[in-house]
Design a protein around this motif. Structure first.
Motif, short mmCIF file in Angstrom:
data_model
loop_
_atom_site.label_atom_id
_atom_site.label_comp_id
_atom_site.label_asym_id
_atom_site.label_seq_id
_atom_site.Cartn_x
_atom_site.Cartn_y
_atom_site.Cartn_z
N UNK A 12 -10.24 60.71 0.35
CA UNK A 12 -11.55 59.67 0.58
C UNK A 12 -10.74 58.71 1.78
N UNK A 13 -11.57 58.00 2.65
CA UNK A 13 -11.04 57.32 3.79
C UNK A 13 -10.66 55.99 3.19
N UNK A 14 -9.77 55.28 3.63
CA UNK A 14 -9.29 54.07 2.83
C UNK A 14 -10.45 52.98 3.02
N UNK A 15 -10.72 51.80 2.26
CA UNK A 15 -11.72 50.91 2.38
C UNK A 15 -11.09 50.14 3.47
N UNK A 16 -12.14 49.14 3.83
CA UNK A 16 -11.59 48.02 4.95
C UNK A 16 -10.53 47.24 4.42
N UNK A 20 -6.98 46.50 6.11
CA UNK A 20 -6.63 45.01 6.27
C UNK A 20 -5.30 44.76 5.81
N UNK A 21 -5.24 45.10 4.47
CA UNK A 21 -4.00 44.88 3.51
C UNK A 21 -2.77 45.64 4.33
N UNK A 22 -2.95 46.41 4.56
CA UNK A 22 -2.17 47.40 5.31
C UNK A 22 -1.53 46.87 6.59
N UNK A 41 -10.30 41.30 11.25
CA UNK A 41 -9.74 39.75 11.50
C UNK A 41 -10.71 39.03 10.63
N UNK A 42 -11.99 39.22 10.54
CA UNK A 42 -12.79 38.18 9.88
C UNK A 42 -12.41 38.48 8.28
N UNK A 43 -12.24 39.49 7.76
CA UNK A 43 -11.95 40.01 6.43
C UNK A 43 -10.51 39.22 6.15
N UNK A 44 -9.51 39.33 6.99
CA UNK A 44 -8.37 38.70 6.95
C UNK A 44 -8.45 37.04 6.70
N UNK A 45 -9.44 36.45 7.38
CA UNK A 45 -9.72 35.01 7.32
C UNK A 45 -9.09 34.54 8.82
#
Length: 68
Positions: A12-16, A20-22, A41-45
């Motif tokens: 399975x493809x990794x989630x967004x 971002x975590x990686x 970038x938006x998800x990372x704040x």
């Protein structure tokens, strides 16, 4: 017993969030350039707006009261 070949195995493809975590972990590596797309970038704040309003800035300027 038959062993599956590459075509039979799906990963399975990794989630967004996982991506971002990686990338943020990789960004901590000296000389490594981690590139994030706008959604990542938006998800990372990166675009979190937390600047002072004009009123907040004026309220925090205590030296202005002494001059008045």
């Amino acid at each position: 017993m038959d062993m599956p070949n590459d075509e039979d195995v799906s990963v399975p493809a990794p989630s967004l969030a996982e991506v971002v975590r990686d990338k943020l972990r990789d960004a901590g590596t000296p000389a490594f350039l981690a590139e994030l797309d706008p959604d990542e970038a938006a998800l990372a704040g990166a675009f979190l707006e937390d600047a002072l309003t004009l009123g907040e800035a004026l309220d925090s300027a205590t030296d202005l009261a002494a001059e008045a």
